[in-house]
Design a protein around this motif. Structure first.
Motif, PDB file in Angstrom:
ATOM      1  N   ALA A   1       1.452   9.765  -2.319  1.00 57.57           N
ATOM      2  CA  ALA A   1       1.837   9.845  -0.655  1.00 57.57           C
ATOM      3  C   ALA A   1       1.013  10.680   0.118  1.00 57.57           C
ATOM      4  N   ALA A   2       0.689  11.712  -0.147  1.00 57.14           N
ATOM      5  CA  ALA A   2      -0.169  12.825   0.375  1.00 57.14           C
ATOM      6  C   ALA A   2      -1.660  12.186   0.487  1.00 57.14           C
ATOM      7  N   HIS A   3      -2.213  11.506  -0.578  1.00 57.21           N
ATOM      8  CA  HIS A   3      -3.447  10.942  -0.828  1.00 57.21           C
ATOM      9  C   HIS A   3      -3.533   9.918   0.513  1.00 57.21           C
ATOM     10  N   ALA A   4      -2.350   9.022   0.505  1.00 54.31           N
ATOM     11  CA  ALA A   4      -2.390   7.932   1.294  1.00 54.31           C
ATOM     12  C   ALA A   4      -2.028   8.037   2.832  1.00 54.31           C
ATOM     13  N   ARG A   5      -1.506   9.308   2.896  1.00 54.54           N
ATOM     14  CA  ARG A   5      -1.088   9.854   4.239  1.00 54.54           C
ATOM     15  C   ARG A   5       0.062   8.872   4.700  1.00 54.54           C
ATOM     16  N   CYS A   6       1.149   8.558   3.763  1.00 55.63           N
ATOM     17  CA  CYS A   6       2.315   7.832   3.979  1.00 55.63           C
ATOM     18  C   CYS A   6       3.622   8.353   3.393  1.00 55.63           C
ATOM     19  N   GLU A   7       4.787   7.922   3.878  1.00 54.47           N
ATOM     20  CA  GLU A   7       5.775   8.311   3.515  1.00 54.47           C
ATOM     21  C   GLU A   7       6.034   8.100   1.948  1.00 54.47           C
ATOM     22  N   HIS A   8       6.799   9.116   1.204  1.00 58.36           N
ATOM     23  CA  HIS A   8       7.251   9.235  -0.224  1.00 58.36           C
ATOM     24  C   HIS A   8       7.784   7.852  -0.386  1.00 58.36           C
ATOM     25  N   GLU A   9       8.872   7.500   0.230  1.00 57.37           N
ATOM     26  CA  GLU A   9       9.784   6.599  -0.051  1.00 57.37           C
ATOM     27  C   GLU A   9       8.766   5.181  -0.058  1.00 57.37           C
ATOM     28  N   HIS A  10       7.819   4.966   0.808  1.00 53.10           N
ATOM     29  CA  HIS A  10       6.837   3.932   0.762  1.00 53.10           C
ATOM     30  C   HIS A  10       6.098   3.852  -0.372  1.00 53.10           C
ATOM     31  N   VAL A  11       5.640   4.968  -0.948  1.00 58.51           N
ATOM     32  CA  VAL A  11       5.062   4.766  -2.374  1.00 58.51           C
ATOM     33  C   VAL A  11       5.932   4.250  -3.244  1.00 58.51           C
TER      34      VAL A  11
ATOM     35  N   ALA B   1       0.410  -7.507 -17.417  1.00 56.31           N
ATOM     36  CA  ALA B   1       0.665  -8.895 -16.932  1.00 56.31           C
ATOM     37  C   ALA B   1      -0.440  -8.796 -15.854  1.00 56.31           C
ATOM     38  N   ILE B   2      -1.038  -7.544 -15.183  1.00 56.50           N
ATOM     39  CA  ILE B   2      -2.250  -7.288 -14.510  1.00 56.50           C
ATOM     40  C   ILE B   2      -3.382  -6.428 -15.022  1.00 56.50           C
ATOM     41  N   ASP B   3      -4.421  -6.567 -14.495  1.00 60.87           N
ATOM     42  CA  ASP B   3      -5.627  -5.883 -15.084  1.00 60.87           C
ATOM     43  C   ASP B   3      -5.738  -4.465 -13.937  1.00 60.87           C
ATOM     44  N   THR B   4      -6.460  -3.633 -14.305  1.00 63.89           N
ATOM     45  CA  THR B   4      -6.280  -2.447 -13.566  1.00 63.89           C
ATOM     46  C   THR B   4      -7.010  -2.687 -12.236  1.00 63.89           C
ATOM     47  N   ALA B   5      -7.957  -3.579 -12.084  1.00 66.06           N
ATOM     48  CA  ALA B   5      -8.672  -3.596 -10.568  1.00 66.06           C
ATOM     49  C   ALA B   5      -7.501  -4.377  -9.909  1.00 66.06           C
ATOM     50  N   THR B   6      -6.594  -5.380 -10.315  1.00 63.75           N
ATOM     51  CA  THR B   6      -5.834  -5.931  -9.554  1.00 63.75           C
ATOM     52  C   THR B   6      -4.581  -5.021  -9.196  1.00 63.75           C
ATOM     53  N   TYR B   7      -4.194  -3.950  -9.998  1.00 67.98           N
ATOM     54  CA  TYR B   7      -3.319  -3.050 -10.071  1.00 67.98           C
ATOM     55  C   TYR B   7      -3.567  -2.015  -8.737  1.00 67.98           C
ATOM     56  N   LEU B   8      -4.679  -1.555  -8.906  1.00 70.18           N
ATOM     57  CA  LEU B   8      -5.020  -0.592  -7.911  1.00 70.18           C
ATOM     58  C   LEU B   8      -5.613  -1.191  -6.464  1.00 70.18           C
ATOM     59  N   ARG B   9      -5.948  -2.408  -6.534  1.00 76.16           N
ATOM     60  CA  ARG B   9      -6.214  -3.118  -5.128  1.00 76.16           C
ATOM     61  C   ARG B   9      -4.830  -3.293  -4.423  1.00 76.16           C
ATOM     62  N   ARG B  10      -3.873  -3.756  -5.348  1.00 78.38           N
ATOM     63  CA  ARG B  10      -2.486  -4.007  -4.653  1.00 78.38           C
ATOM     64  C   ARG B  10      -1.742  -2.694  -4.230  1.00 78.38           C
ATOM     65  N   LEU B  11      -2.010  -1.495  -5.255  1.00 77.78           N
ATOM     66  CA  LEU B  11      -1.477  -0.461  -4.758  1.00 77.78           C
ATOM     67  C   LEU B  11      -2.008   0.217  -3.354  1.00 77.78           C
ATOM     68  N   GLY B  12      -3.511  -0.057  -3.047  1.00 76.76           N
ATOM     69  CA  GLY B  12      -4.132   0.399  -2.121  1.00 76.76           C
ATOM     70  C   GLY B  12      -3.789  -0.279  -1.003  1.00 76.76           C
ATOM     71  N   GLU B  13      -3.549  -1.568  -0.874  1.00 77.75           N
ATOM     72  CA  GLU B  13      -3.139  -2.336   0.200  1.00 77.75           C
ATOM     73  C   GLU B  13      -1.882  -2.144   0.330  1.00 77.75           C
ATOM     74  N   GLY B  14      -0.965  -1.992  -0.532  1.00 73.23           N
ATOM     75  CA  GLY B  14       0.208  -1.585  -0.208  1.00 73.23           C
ATOM     76  C   GLY B  14       0.522  -0.143   0.533  1.00 73.23           C
ATOM     77  N   VAL B  15       0.040   0.812   0.131  1.00 73.04           N
ATOM     78  CA  VAL B  15       0.005   2.001   0.901  1.00 73.04           C
ATOM     79  C   VAL B  15      -0.861   2.212   1.992  1.00 73.04           C
ATOM     80  N   GLY B  16      -1.852   1.545   2.315  1.00 71.20           N
ATOM     81  CA  GLY B  16      -2.604   1.626   3.331  1.00 71.20           C
ATOM     82  C   GLY B  16      -3.917   2.494   3.246  1.00 71.20           C
TER      83      GLY B  16
END
Length: 209
Positions: free
Chosen positions: A29-39, A56-71
């Motif tokens: 959350a600190a890295h993404a500058r977003c709310e704890h609960e959002h992460v 079920a998903i590879d690392t690249a997909t996981y990191l991309r979706r995580l980044g998109e989710g937390v902005g």
């Protein structure tokens, strides 16, 4: 007569390291500058972490979706840093492991995503050289403990025999799965119980347990 053990396969969280879930989330959350609960929502409520942990998903997909989710961009290093922030090696357990004979091979089998193959050697740095190339994850194997087939597949990957392998985990259900696969297995929750488990078996020349 004690069985002769040549390999030890360790669970990770709860055996080699303490894991603080909330600290990891706070770090992201600190890295993404977003709310704890959002992460928490992006990682866990959405099921993203479970998808990654099961392969079920590879690392690249996981990191991309995580980044998109937390902005914010989350690369492998940022993810590993958050996992390291939430993980603390259990020093007295590592000290107990250090008493094993040098000829005893070691590995890790953990129900986590594939990035843990990079994070674990850094979290338990004193064991890194002994674990090199032998950190296996449920995400990487695309199968999870406690299924006996997971242990059988892990030993195939490692080239180990179940008859000469001891598995230790803090959850009995995983210990039972390992036993069903033919491994020796013990429930371990701290250095004392690990020491007791070790004493039940013969590990090469005595090393002063």
């Amino acid at each position: 007569m004690k069985p002769r053990i040549h390999q030890v396969l360790f669970d990770f969280d709860g055996v080699l390291a303490h894991y603080r879930h909330e600290v990891r989330i706070a770090h992201l959350a600190a890295h993404a500058r977003c709310e704890h609960e959002h992460v928490r929502t992006i990682l866990f409520v959405s099921g993203l972490e479970t998808e990654y942990d099961t392969g079920a998903i590879d690392t690249a997909t996981y990191l991309r979706r995580l980044g998109e989710g937390v902005g914010a961009m989350i690369d492998a290093e940022a993810w590993i840093a958050s996992r390291m922030a939430g993980s603390t090696a259990i020093d007295d357990v590592l000290a107990r492991i250090a008493t094993l004979h040098a000829d005893v091979a070691m590995g890790v089998l953990t129900n986590n995503g594939a990035l843990m193959t990079q994070a674990i050697p850094r979290i338990v740095a004193p064991l890194a050289s002994k674990l090199e190339g032998r950190v296996l994850t449920s995400g990487g194997l695309q199968r999870r403990k406690p299924a006996p087939s997971t242990f059988a597949h892990a030993l195939d990957v490692l080239g180990w025999s179940p008859a000469t392998t001891l598995f230790v985990d803090d959850l009995f259900t995983n210990v039972q799965g390992a036993r069903d696969a033919g491994l020796h297995a013990e429930t371990v929750t701290d250095a004392r119980s690990l020491g007791k488990a070790f004493k039940r078996y013969a590990f090469g020349p005595p090393s002063g347990w």
